[in-house]
Design a protein around this motif. Structure first.
Motif, PDB file in Angstrom:
ATOM      1  N   VAL A   1       0.825  -1.213   0.000  1.00  0.00           N
ATOM      2  CA  VAL A   1       0.000   0.000   0.000  1.00  0.00           C
ATOM      3  C   VAL A   1       0.856   1.259   0.000  1.00  0.00           C
ATOM      4  CG1 VAL A   1      -1.621   1.337   1.402  1.00  0.00           C
ATOM      5  CG2 VAL A   1      -2.000  -1.114   1.047  1.00  0.00           C
ATOM      6  N   CYS A   2       1.882   1.278   0.798  1.00  0.00           N
ATOM      7  CA  CYS A   2       2.655   2.510   1.014  1.00  0.00           C
ATOM      8  C   CYS A   2       3.738   2.736  -0.030  1.00  0.00           C
ATOM      9  CB  CYS A   2       3.276   2.498   2.408  1.00  0.00           C
ATOM     10  SG  CYS A   2       2.042   2.580   3.728  1.00  0.00           S
ATOM     11  N   HIS A   3       4.000   1.729  -0.847  1.00  0.00           N
ATOM     12  CA  HIS A   3       5.041   1.914  -1.853  1.00  0.00           C
ATOM     13  C   HIS A   3       4.830   1.086  -3.114  1.00  0.00           C
ATOM     14  CE1 HIS A   3       8.928   1.315  -3.868  1.00  0.00           C
ATOM     15  NE2 HIS A   3       9.195   2.547  -3.476  1.00  0.00           N
ATOM     16  N   ASP A   4       4.796  -0.236  -2.964  1.00  0.00           N
ATOM     17  CA  ASP A   4       4.954  -1.117  -4.124  1.00  0.00           C
ATOM     18  C   ASP A   4       3.848  -0.977  -5.159  1.00  0.00           C
ATOM     19  OD1 ASP A   4       7.156  -1.940  -2.732  1.00  0.00           O
ATOM     20  OD2 ASP A   4       6.356  -3.917  -2.199  1.00  0.00           O
ATOM     21  N   ASN A   5       2.600  -0.830  -4.719  1.00  0.00           N
ATOM     22  CA  ASN A   5       1.487  -0.749  -5.672  1.00  0.00           C
ATOM     23  C   ASN A   5       1.601   0.499  -6.543  1.00  0.00           C
ATOM     24  OD1 ASN A   5       0.496  -3.078  -4.523  1.00  0.00           O
ATOM     25  ND2 ASN A   5      -1.015  -2.027  -3.246  1.00  0.00           N
ATOM     26  N   ALA A   6       1.894   1.626  -5.919  1.00  0.00           N
ATOM     27  CA  ALA A   6       2.025   2.869  -6.692  1.00  0.00           C
ATOM     28  C   ALA A   6       3.281   2.844  -7.561  1.00  0.00           C
ATOM     29  CB  ALA A   6       2.061   4.068  -5.753  1.00  0.00           C
ATOM     30  N   ALA A   7       4.352   2.227  -7.061  1.00  0.00           N
ATOM     31  CA  ALA A   7       5.573   2.114  -7.870  1.00  0.00           C
ATOM     32  C   ALA A   7       5.289   1.336  -9.142  1.00  0.00           C
ATOM     33  CB  ALA A   7       6.677   1.454  -7.057  1.00  0.00           C
ATOM     34  N   ARG A   8       4.487   0.282  -9.030  1.00  0.00           N
ATOM     35  CA  ARG A   8       4.115  -0.510 -10.202  1.00  0.00           C
ATOM     36  C   ARG A   8       3.173   0.277 -11.113  1.00  0.00           C
ATOM     37  NH1 ARG A   8       2.512  -4.325  -7.479  1.00  0.00           N
ATOM     38  NH2 ARG A   8       0.269  -3.939  -7.479  1.00  0.00           N
ATOM     39  N   LEU A   9       2.197   0.951 -10.526  1.00  0.00           N
ATOM     40  CA  LEU A   9       1.213   1.706 -11.313  1.00  0.00           C
ATOM     41  C   LEU A   9       1.865   2.798 -12.130  1.00  0.00           C
ATOM     42  CD1 LEU A   9      -1.807   2.317 -11.920  1.00  0.00           C
ATOM     43  CD2 LEU A   9      -1.789   3.823  -9.910  1.00  0.00           C
ATOM     44  N   PHE A  10       2.847   3.496 -11.545  1.00  0.00           N
ATOM     45  CA  PHE A  10       3.478   4.630 -12.225  1.00  0.00           C
ATOM     46  C   PHE A  10       4.865   4.295 -12.769  1.00  0.00           C
ATOM     47  CE2 PHE A  10       0.378   6.699  -9.371  1.00  0.00           C
ATOM     48  CZ  PHE A  10      -0.294   7.466 -10.316  1.00  0.00           C
ATOM     49  N   SER A  11       5.219   3.007 -12.747  1.00  0.00           N
ATOM     50  CA  SER A  11       6.514   2.565 -13.289  1.00  0.00           C
ATOM     51  C   SER A  11       7.663   3.354 -12.685  1.00  0.00           C
ATOM     52  CB  SER A  11       6.528   2.678 -14.823  1.00  0.00           C
ATOM     53  OG  SER A  11       5.497   1.895 -15.390  1.00  0.00           O
ATOM     54  N   LEU A  12       7.686   3.437 -11.365  1.00  0.00           N
ATOM     55  CA  LEU A  12       8.725   4.194 -10.661  1.00  0.00           C
ATOM     56  C   LEU A  12       9.875   3.283 -10.252  1.00  0.00           C
ATOM     57  CD1 LEU A  12       6.418   6.405  -8.413  1.00  0.00           C
ATOM     58  CD2 LEU A  12       7.568   7.057 -10.546  1.00  0.00           C
TER      59      LEU A  12
END
Length: 307
Positions: free
Chosen positions: A296-307
């Protein structure tokens, strides 16, 4: 209700800056995270943000109770606060409340992203004839995430004026953080009904339901279970401030856990009436565990925005 002067005092006491930084660092370290990604933060032109803060200070109709702004400070200082907390990427969510605002808000957001490397370039739209071109223009400028505020904008997401907008955003896979729940006060087009109709028409839309859909949590969890591209952000959820008015049903926690790959950290920074660390502590108190929190705090958004 506090006086306007009392409401204008930041909750975030600068004398406690080091203590809060340490609290957030301890949260990250316990999860093995070097950084956080926050998909629901607000940066706006100064004159717009001043009006937003004044609305909160007055406990306006869409607020309904005292709501002191925790991080009331100038723009660069607010950016530094997020960086101090180890937030590696954040949004500049903004939203129009009437026609004719979206394009110049988007121009401001494009400039903000250009001068703020860790900002996820954000944009917005309104239900008006120019909406499709406003969105195309924002995408050409590099927008990576949009904000749609059905409560403030008071428009129907299924308005025909938006058909090309939703089609384009679904086609490009661009996330749209959408305030569609009826908290803190219901609007003419809030609630799960209009969103269910929208997703039935555009099932590939990457809709991010803000605030976990507060207070219609279970209904929006149901939509996420039905539509595989729907995500939800945690903004203000589980905090004592929100639980007092719209408690998350504990029987629904297993469903939230099962959707762990589609839940994103959101905070509403800087417009929150408690500290950033308090928001993180509230997520930890759900008991959903370290793997869920890391996602929730990192990995999902990193994947969503290709970070």
């Amino acid at each position: 209700m506090p006086s306007p002067t009392e409401s204008a005092r930041p909750v975030y006491d600068r004398s406690g800056r080091d203590e809060e930084r340490a609290r957030v660092a301890a949260f990250r370290e316990a999860l093995g995270l070097d950084s956080l990604i926050d998909v629901h933060t607000h940066f706006m032109p100064d004159r717009v943000l001043a009006k937003v803060w004044a609305y909160f200070d007055a406990a306006g109709p869409l607020v309904g109770r005292p709501w002191p702004i925790a991080y009331r400070d100038e723009e660069q200082r607010r950016i530094e606060v997020l960086r101090d907390f180890g937030v590696r990427a954040f949004t500049s969510l903004l939203y129009p409340h009437k026609p004719g605002m979206a394009r110049w808000l988007n121009d401001w957001a494009a400039d903000f992203a250009a001068r703020t490397d860790d900002c996820l370039h954000s944009a917005t739209f309104f239900a008006e004839p120019t909406a499709p071109e406003d969105v195309r223009r924002a995408l050409r400028q590099g927008a990576r995430v949009f904000k749609c505020h059905l409560q403030v904008g008071a428009f129907d997401p299924n308005d025909p004026l938006l058909d090309d907008v939703w089609g384009l955003l679904a086609e490009t896979g661009t996330p749209v953080v959408t305030h569609c729940g009826s908290g803190p006060a219901p609007g003419a087009f809030t609630g799960p009904g209009p969103i269910e109709a929208l997703l039935t028409r555009y099932p590939r839309l990457r809709l991010v339901v803000a605030h976990l859909g507060m207070p219609e949590y279970e209904e929006f969890l149901g939509l996420a279970e039905r539509f595989g591209r729907v995500m939800l952000d945690t903004t203000m959820a589980f905090t004592p401030f929100s639980e007092a008015a719209a408690p998350f049903p504990r029987t629904a926690l297993p469903r939230l856990g099962d959707l762990g790959e589609r839940i994103l950290l959101g905070t509403d920074f800087p417009n929150i009436p408690y500290t950033y660390a308090d928001a993180l502590d509230a997520l930890e108190a759900t008991g959903l565990g370290a793997p869920w929190l890391r996602a929730v705090c990192h990995d999902n958004a990193a994947r969503l925005f290709s970070l």
